[in-house]
Design a protein around this motif. Structure first.
Motif, mmCIF file in Angstrom:
data_model
loop_
_atom_site.group_PDB
_atom_site.id
_atom_site.type_symbol
_atom_site.label_atom_id
_atom_site.label_comp_id
_atom_site.label_asym_id
_atom_site.label_seq_id
_atom_site.Cartn_x
_atom_site.Cartn_y
_atom_site.Cartn_z
ATOM 1 N N THR A 262 4.042 -15.480 -2.493
ATOM 2 C CA THR A 262 4.255 -16.823 -1.731
ATOM 3 C C THR A 262 3.206 -17.000 -0.670
ATOM 4 O O THR A 262 2.814 -15.898 -0.536
ATOM 5 C CB THR A 262 5.878 -16.910 -1.325
ATOM 6 N N PRO A 263 3.276 -18.023 -0.171
ATOM 7 C CA PRO A 263 2.094 -18.020 1.034
ATOM 8 C C PRO A 263 2.408 -17.449 2.393
ATOM 9 O O PRO A 263 1.611 -17.343 3.240
ATOM 10 C CB PRO A 263 1.975 -19.677 1.093
ATOM 11 N N GLN A 264 3.804 -16.749 2.414
ATOM 12 C CA GLN A 264 3.892 -16.428 3.659
ATOM 13 C C GLN A 264 3.318 -15.066 3.930
ATOM 14 O O GLN A 264 2.801 -14.302 3.157
ATOM 15 C CB GLN A 264 5.404 -16.210 3.994
ATOM 16 N N ASP A 265 3.039 -14.766 5.338
ATOM 17 C CA ASP A 265 2.044 -13.680 5.643
ATOM 18 C C ASP A 265 2.714 -12.127 5.263
ATOM 19 O O ASP A 265 1.763 -11.504 4.722
ATOM 20 C CB ASP A 265 1.918 -13.564 7.221
ATOM 21 N N VAL A 266 4.128 -12.025 5.317
ATOM 22 C CA VAL A 266 4.485 -10.763 4.878
ATOM 23 C C VAL A 266 4.294 -10.624 3.291
ATOM 24 O O VAL A 266 4.007 -9.314 2.591
ATOM 25 C CB VAL A 266 6.134 -10.746 5.122
ATOM 26 N N ALA A 267 4.326 -11.557 2.278
ATOM 27 C CA ALA A 267 4.219 -11.486 1.265
ATOM 28 C C ALA A 267 2.706 -11.082 0.727
ATOM 29 O O ALA A 267 2.470 -10.490 -0.098
ATOM 30 C CB ALA A 267 4.751 -12.970 0.432
ATOM 31 N N LEU A 268 1.933 -11.714 1.494
ATOM 32 C CA LEU A 268 0.549 -11.588 1.249
ATOM 33 C C LEU A 268 0.027 -10.128 1.754
ATOM 34 O O LEU A 268 -0.726 -9.512 1.121
ATOM 35 C CB LEU A 268 -0.451 -12.547 2.095
ATOM 36 N N LEU A 269 0.866 -9.656 2.470
ATOM 37 C CA LEU A 269 0.676 -8.099 2.939
ATOM 38 C C LEU A 269 0.661 -7.415 1.701
ATOM 39 O O LEU A 269 -0.043 -6.513 1.582
ATOM 40 C CB LEU A 269 1.468 -7.835 3.964
ATOM 41 N N ASP A 270 1.687 -7.594 1.000
ATOM 42 C CA ASP A 270 1.963 -6.856 -0.266
ATOM 43 C C ASP A 270 1.176 -7.218 -1.439
ATOM 44 O O ASP A 270 0.996 -6.330 -2.212
ATOM 45 C CB ASP A 270 3.544 -6.921 -0.630
ATOM 46 N N ALA A 271 0.883 -8.641 -1.513
ATOM 47 C CA ALA A 271 -0.069 -8.967 -2.595
ATOM 48 C C ALA A 271 -1.316 -8.284 -2.449
ATOM 49 O O ALA A 271 -2.065 -7.791 -3.433
ATOM 50 C CB ALA A 271 -0.211 -10.396 -2.500
#
Length: 367
Positions: A262-271
């Motif tokens: 997803t585009p949220q920052d927290v999801a991108l940290l894990d991506a």
């Protein structure tokens, strides 16, 4: 006047099948092509035995579409998803395989080193994410169906050992058969050959296994399943960067990975951690998919970016990999998955969105 895809499907819905239903509701129509007045499509039976008995159906479908205004020529190919299996016919229907799932992994055969190819499978795409809850399994099932609708021979492996869900999303509930206690016969749904450990364990009991059992189960699901001839096998990975991912990348020759976020920052940290894992394991990341990119109000049409906007696209640009698609939050997608018929199997905006991603994968040589 050029005939449309919907007109063709409407006519094919009138073609009844011996076992009930029709060509469209039984999801047997593939690769519809329209070139002016020339129409072509494929009718795909479950196996070669079923295909041999469907020549009258093929002729009826050809005649029905040929009668549509604007159609000058019709070409209908009758094919089978997989070969008939005499051994499988001898096994009692619905009987669980007489083999143990979740054993410790076996070592590679003498002379084998590094990742190995799966017999009969041309390409393998791992669908991963850094965290759960981003819709990775929904994307995997819909991509598999979308690729099958474009004429590809597709397999779907649910490798999320702790939380398998593909059996529900694909609408299958039979226990796979095993003719010899070694080979596992996969199931078929929506034009896709699929297997999930969720079909082989008690659905009401948790899978409480240590790492070696996880790795052994994955080894069995890849190596002992009779996948047949596939253009592409989609592997739905569990979230995170654990034993299943490590085993798959080290022991199986992968074409590459698709990362969902997803585009949220927290999801991108894990991506980013998932991306780094694939890089460390020398598995190319072929592209990113942004899920839940926006919400469109069905009443007023207002667009709301609930989880942020554009973060996955910026990450793809930073990495130098393509953004394969952006998918909105959609109620019909959730309802279709719960009902066992992925939204990509139908018509509409979401089906078209998945078809566009599938077309890009095919055009790029990835599927």
């Amino acid at each position: 006047m050029t005939v449309t895809r919907d007109q063709i499907l409407d006519e094919l819905r009138r073609i009844g099948l011996p076992g009930g239903g029709d060509l469209v509701t039984r999801d047997m129509v593939r690769a519809i092509g329209i070139d002016g007045g020339h129409v072509r499509f494929v009718i795909e039976a479950s196996d070669s035995d079923a295909a041999r008995g469907m020549e009258p159906v093929r002729r009826a479908a050809e005649a029905a579409v040929a009668a549509l205004p604007g159609v000058d020529h019709v070409s209908v190919l009758l094919t089978a998803h997989g070969p008939a299996s005499p051994a499988a016919k001898q096994a009692p229907q619905g009987e669980a395989p007489s083999l143990k799932i979740g054993r410790h992994p076996t070592p590679q055969a003498p002379g084998q080193t590094g990742p190995q190819r799966v017999a009969g499978v041309d390409r393998i795409l791992a669908v991963g994410s850094g965290k759960g809850g981003v819709g990775k399994s929904t994307v995997a099932s819909n991509l598999a169906v979308a690729l099958a609708r474009q004429g590809r021979r597709v397999g779907l492996l649910d490798a999320d050992i702790y939380g398998p869900s593909q059996q529900r999303m694909m609408g299958v509930n039979k226990r796979p058969g095993s003719p010899d206690g070694k080979t596992i016969e996969p199931l078929h749904a929506h034009g896709v050959t699929m297997m999930s450990i969720g079909l082989m364990v008690d659905p009401d009991k948790a899978v409480v296994w240590r790492g070696p059992m996880l790795m052994g189960a994955l080894q069995q699901l890849i190596g002992q399943v009779a996948w047949g001839e596939l253009d592409v096998l989609i592997v739905d990975l569990p979230p995170g960067t654990g034993d299943v991912q490590l085993t798959l990348c080290q022991r199986t020759h992968l074409t590459g990975a698709l990362v969902v976020s997803t585009p949220q920052d927290v999801a991108l940290l894990d991506a980013r951690k998932a991306i780094d894992m694939f890089k460390t394991l020398k598995t190319p990341v072929l592209g990113l998919i942004e899920n839940m990119s926006l919400y469109i109000c069905p009443q007023c049409g207002h667009e709301a970016h609930i989880f942020g906007h554009g973060g996955v696209g910026l990450e793809a640009e930073r990495l130098g990999v393509p953004l394969l698609g952006s998918l909105p939050i959609d109620l019909d997608t959730r309802l279709a998955g719960d009902a066992g018929t992925p939204v990509a199997a139908g018509e509409g905006a979401m089906s078209e969105a998945y078809a566009k991603i599938a077309h890009g994968l095919i055009a790029g040589g990835m599927a």
